[in-house]
Motif scaffolding. Structure first.
Motif, PDB file in Angstrom:
ATOM      1  N   TYR A  99     108.802   3.130  -7.784  1.00 54.28           N
ATOM      2  CA  TYR A  99     107.456   2.861  -8.293  1.00 54.28           C
ATOM      3  C   TYR A  99     106.484   2.623  -7.142  1.00 54.28           C
ATOM      4  O   TYR A  99     105.392   3.192  -7.102  1.00 54.28           O
ATOM      5  CB  TYR A  99     107.480   1.637  -9.213  1.00 54.28           C
ATOM      6  N   GLU A 100     106.897   1.793  -6.200  1.00 52.17           N
ATOM      7  CA  GLU A 100     106.023   1.473  -5.069  1.00 52.17           C
ATOM      8  C   GLU A 100     105.760   2.707  -4.216  1.00 52.17           C
ATOM      9  O   GLU A 100     104.654   2.887  -3.686  1.00 52.17           O
ATOM     10  CB  GLU A 100     106.632   0.354  -4.220  1.00 52.17           C
ATOM     11  N   ALA A 101     106.757   3.566  -4.085  1.00 50.15           N
ATOM     12  CA  ALA A 101     106.578   4.803  -3.315  1.00 50.15           C
ATOM     13  C   ALA A 101     105.516   5.685  -3.974  1.00 50.15           C
ATOM     14  O   ALA A 101     104.677   6.288  -3.284  1.00 50.15           O
ATOM     15  CB  ALA A 101     107.899   5.544  -3.196  1.00 50.15           C
ATOM     16  N   MET A 102     105.539   5.763  -5.302  1.00 53.00           N
ATOM     17  CA  MET A 102     104.531   6.550  -6.012  1.00 53.00           C
ATOM     18  C   MET A 102     103.134   5.974  -5.792  1.00 53.00           C
ATOM     19  O   MET A 102     102.170   6.716  -5.554  1.00 53.00           O
ATOM     20  CB  MET A 102     104.838   6.607  -7.516  1.00 53.00           C
ATOM     21  N   VAL A 103     103.028   4.656  -5.850  1.00 50.28           N
ATOM     22  CA  VAL A 103     101.721   4.009  -5.636  1.00 50.28           C
ATOM     23  C   VAL A 103     101.208   4.292  -4.234  1.00 50.28           C
ATOM     24  O   VAL A 103     100.024   4.593  -4.037  1.00 50.28           O
ATOM     25  CB  VAL A 103     101.810   2.489  -5.894  1.00 50.28           C
ATOM     26  N   GLN A 104     102.082   4.216  -3.236  1.00 48.98           N
ATOM     27  CA  GLN A 104     101.669   4.487  -1.858  1.00 48.98           C
ATOM     28  C   GLN A 104     101.241   5.947  -1.691  1.00 48.98           C
ATOM     29  O   GLN A 104     100.282   6.247  -0.969  1.00 48.98           O
ATOM     30  CB  GLN A 104     102.803   4.161  -0.887  1.00 48.98           C
ATOM     31  N   ASN A 105     101.933   6.853  -2.355  1.00 50.63           N
ATOM     32  CA  ASN A 105     101.551   8.269  -2.301  1.00 50.63           C
ATOM     33  C   ASN A 105     100.193   8.501  -2.950  1.00 50.63           C
ATOM     34  O   ASN A 105      99.395   9.311  -2.478  1.00 50.63           O
ATOM     35  CB  ASN A 105     102.608   9.128  -2.992  1.00 50.63           C
ATOM     36  N   ILE A 106      99.951   7.783  -4.041  1.00 48.49           N
ATOM     37  CA  ILE A 106      98.658   7.872  -4.728  1.00 48.49           C
ATOM     38  C   ILE A 106      97.533   7.430  -3.799  1.00 48.49           C
ATOM     39  O   ILE A 106      96.473   8.068  -3.731  1.00 48.49           O
ATOM     40  CB  ILE A 106      98.680   7.010  -6.008  1.00 48.49           C
ATOM     41  N   LYS A 107      97.755   6.346  -3.076  1.00 51.96           N
ATOM     42  CA  LYS A 107      96.721   5.822  -2.187  1.00 51.96           C
ATOM     43  C   LYS A 107      96.318   6.826  -1.107  1.00 51.96           C
ATOM     44  O   LYS A 107      95.184   6.813  -0.621  1.00 51.96           O
ATOM     45  CB  LYS A 107      97.205   4.524  -1.529  1.00 51.96           C
ATOM     46  N   LYS A 108      97.244   7.713  -0.749  1.00 48.80           N
ATOM     47  CA  LYS A 108      96.966   8.697   0.306  1.00 48.80           C
ATOM     48  C   LYS A 108      95.994   9.786  -0.142  1.00 48.80           C
ATOM     49  O   LYS A 108      95.317  10.391   0.685  1.00 48.80           O
ATOM     50  CB  LYS A 108      98.274   9.342   0.780  1.00 48.80           C
ATOM     51  N   ILE A 109      95.929  10.046  -1.447  1.00 49.12           N
ATOM     52  CA  ILE A 109      95.080  11.153  -1.912  1.00 49.12           C
ATOM     53  C   ILE A 109      93.969  10.718  -2.859  1.00 49.12           C
ATOM     54  O   ILE A 109      93.172  11.542  -3.303  1.00 49.12           O
ATOM     55  CB  ILE A 109      95.928  12.254  -2.596  1.00 49.12           C
ATOM     56  N   GLN A 110      93.904   9.439  -3.206  1.00 45.77           N
ATOM     57  CA  GLN A 110      92.863   8.979  -4.121  1.00 45.77           C
ATOM     58  C   GLN A 110      91.503   8.988  -3.417  1.00 45.77           C
ATOM     59  O   GLN A 110      91.412   8.875  -2.195  1.00 45.77           O
ATOM     60  CB  GLN A 110      93.173   7.550  -4.612  1.00 45.77           C
ATOM     61  N   ASN A 111      90.455   9.132  -4.185  1.00 44.94           N
ATOM     62  CA  ASN A 111      89.101   8.971  -3.657  1.00 44.94           C
ATOM     63  C   ASN A 111      88.180   8.519  -4.790  1.00 44.94           C
ATOM     64  O   ASN A 111      87.486   9.332  -5.397  1.00 44.94           O
ATOM     65  CB  ASN A 111      88.560  10.259  -3.032  1.00 44.94           C
ATOM     66  N   PRO A 112      88.186   7.203  -5.076  1.00 44.38           N
ATOM     67  CA  PRO A 112      87.344   6.700  -6.174  1.00 44.38           C
ATOM     68  C   PRO A 112      85.854   6.801  -5.881  1.00 44.38           C
ATOM     69  O   PRO A 112      85.038   6.624  -6.787  1.00 44.38           O
ATOM     70  CB  PRO A 112      87.793   5.236  -6.305  1.00 44.38           C
ATOM     71  N   TYR A 113      85.504   7.104  -4.611  1.00 39.98           N
ATOM     72  CA  TYR A 113      84.094   7.152  -4.232  1.00 39.98           C
ATOM     73  C   TYR A 113      83.648   8.567  -3.894  1.00 39.98           C
ATOM     74  O   TYR A 113      82.741   8.778  -3.098  1.00 39.98           O
ATOM     75  CB  TYR A 113      83.847   6.202  -3.069  1.00 39.98           C
ATOM     76  N   ALA A 114      84.274   9.552  -4.534  1.00 40.81           N
ATOM     77  CA  ALA A 114      83.922  10.953  -4.290  1.00 40.81           C
ATOM     78  C   ALA A 114      82.458  11.226  -4.626  1.00 40.81           C
ATOM     79  O   ALA A 114      81.774  11.957  -3.896  1.00 40.81           O
ATOM     80  CB  ALA A 114      84.833  11.867  -5.112  1.00 40.81           C
ATOM     81  N   ALA A 115      81.974  10.644  -5.724  1.00 44.41           N
ATOM     82  CA  ALA A 115      80.579  10.872  -6.120  1.00 44.41           C
ATOM     83  C   ALA A 115      79.623  10.408  -5.026  1.00 44.41           C
ATOM     84  O   ALA A 115      78.636  11.092  -4.715  1.00 44.41           O
ATOM     85  CB  ALA A 115      80.279  10.143  -7.429  1.00 44.41           C
ATOM     86  N   LYS A 116      79.930   9.275  -4.425  1.00 48.75           N
ATOM     87  CA  LYS A 116      79.092   8.752  -3.338  1.00 48.75           C
ATOM     88  C   LYS A 116      79.071   9.706  -2.154  1.00 48.75           C
ATOM     89  O   LYS A 116      78.019   9.958  -1.548  1.00 48.75           O
ATOM     90  CB  LYS A 116      79.618   7.373  -2.908  1.00 48.75           C
ATOM     91  N   GLU A 117      80.232  10.262  -1.813  1.00 49.91           N
ATOM     92  CA  GLU A 117      80.311  11.209  -0.695  1.00 49.91           C
ATOM     93  C   GLU A 117      79.521  12.478  -0.989  1.00 49.91           C
ATOM     94  O   GLU A 117      78.840  13.021  -0.107  1.00 49.91           O
ATOM     95  CB  GLU A 117      81.769  11.560  -0.404  1.00 49.91           C
ATOM     96  N   ILE A 118      79.608  12.951  -2.223  1.00 50.78           N
ATOM     97  CA  ILE A 118      78.902  14.171  -2.598  1.00 50.78           C
ATOM     98  C   ILE A 118      77.393  13.980  -2.499  1.00 50.78           C
ATOM     99  O   ILE A 118      76.681  14.803  -1.911  1.00 50.78           O
ATOM    100  CB  ILE A 118      79.302  14.608  -4.029  1.00 50.78           C
TER     101      ILE A 118
END
Length: 381
Positions: free
Chosen positions: A340-359
């Motif tokens: 479970y923790e491995a999946m969470v860490q993998n998620i953190k590597k590709i998440q971007n909750p602030y994509a709209a701000k970057e755009i």
């Protein structure tokens, strides 16, 4: 005339595109810019919009494999360019809207809108920048037009795509998929569960089928009886009232909470330990933002299958090919802490909750927007 910094063109063909548009609008307004969302087909031709929407839904419901074949076929044979011809019928109507709003940029969050706006720019020799925001994790040639000034995407194959279609790499921005702000991100899962009147002590699975509720909820729920530990199952059925009614009649060893379309979807997502869903781009992007491991089942052939593969490649998601695999995979995710923790860490590597701000940041570097506050201040002086 209406002074509007930008117009965002969406299409009510699947809820994800509209959600992306709202996320961009939210970020524009945070920065003091004026912005309006145009539901492209619904505005210019309600009859055509109805035909397209009903055809799309019927294909997904009864022959999803047909959609998948069409999607794959268009990667090699660009029949989607026919949308440019449809754009001819809507040019004058859209042109009058753009002129009325005196906007400084155009943003499209749907390939059909991109095609029609590209036709408009070409026909009217329109000197307004056009940007397209891709709401899946993969690129598709349907988005590509010479008139587009910038592409915003979560894809990690930009060099390959730019070379393949002879597009300057400078036009591509790796930002991720824009999602609306999620206040619950700052709260621990147990607290969000408590606020939603869920049991903080129970493992919680969110079962979602998108806005139209395509998931086979009852079949899945029956298979979950094979899991020994008692779970909390949150079923969000969207606009599928029949599915909700069937769920409410179902007996289960687990606690089942069912709800239709809800504005608190991301709260439930943040509260859940796993989401079981197909692989819609916006839902997957929100799942990554909420750091919720993903179990994918029956993604729509084509774009959603590619989304699923993208997430699986990064270890952020697992796919159940058949319904009977679901309880086995869920037990492994929920009760193997290291996995479970491995999946969470993998998620953190590709998440971007602030994509709209970057755009918005990237676009505003090229476009001289006027801020609402500045305009208001000048009117008072």
């Amino acid at each position: 005339m209406i002074n509007c910094n930008t117009l965002i063109f969406s299409a009510s063909i699947g809820n994800g595109h509209n959600q992306a548009a709202k996320a961009l609008q939210e970020e524009f307004e945070k920065n003091g810019y004026t912005c309006e969302i145009i539901d492209t087909f619904k505005l210019v031709s309600p009859a055509f919009h109805k035909v397209v929407l009903e055809s799309y839904l019927q294909i997904l419901k009864f022959s999803p494999i047909v959609w998948g074949k069409l999607y794959q076929h268009t990667e090699e044979h660009p029949w989607f360019l026919i949308m440019d011809q449809f754009g001819t019928f809507f040019t004058e109507r859209l042109y009058s809207i753009i002129q009325k709003h005196k906007c400084k940029s155009l943003i499209s969050v749907h390939p059909f809108s991109t095609a029609i706006l590209s036709k408009l720019k070409r026909k009217k020799n329109l000197d307004i920048p056009l940007y397209t925001v891709i709401t899946d994790f993969v690129m598709h040639p349907a988005y590509i037009r010479n008139e587009v000034d910038g592409y915003f995407t979560a894809s990690d194959h930009l060099d390959y795509f730019a070379n393949l279609y002879n597009i300057p790499i400078s036009k591509f921005y790796s930002t991720g998929i824009p999602i609306c702000s999620i206040p619950a991100l700052k709260k621990p899962k147990w607290k969000v569960k408590y606020e939603l009147q869920l049991d903080p002590e129970k493992k919680t699975i969110l079962i979602a089928g998108g806005a139209i509720g395509l998931t086979k909820f009852t079949k899945i729920l029956k298979t979950l009886n094979a899991i020994e530990d008692k779970l909390q199952l949150v079923c969000i059925t969207g606009h599928n009232k029949k599915a909700k009614a069937k769920i409410e009649q179902l007996e289960s060893k687990h606690e089942i909470i069912s709800t239709g379309f809800t504005n608190r979807f991301t709260d439930y997502l943040r509260a859940s330990d796993v989401i079981l869903s197909k692989a819609g781009g916006l839902t997957m992007a929100e799942s990554l933002a909420c750091e919720t491991p993903i179990l994918i089942h029956q993604p729509v052939p084509g774009h959603e299958e590619q989304n699923a593969q993208y997430l699986m490649n990064y270890g952020a998601a697992v796919k159940a090919e058949i319904c009977e695999e679901i309880p086995v995979i869920l037990e492994h995710i929920l009760f193997n802490e290291r996995y479970y923790e491995a999946m969470v860490q993998n998620i953190k590597k590709i998440q971007n909750p602030y994509a709209a701000k970057e755009i918005i940041s990237e676009i505003s570097k090229s476009v001289n927007y006027k801020k609402e506050a500045t305009t208001n201040q000048q009117s008072h002086d």
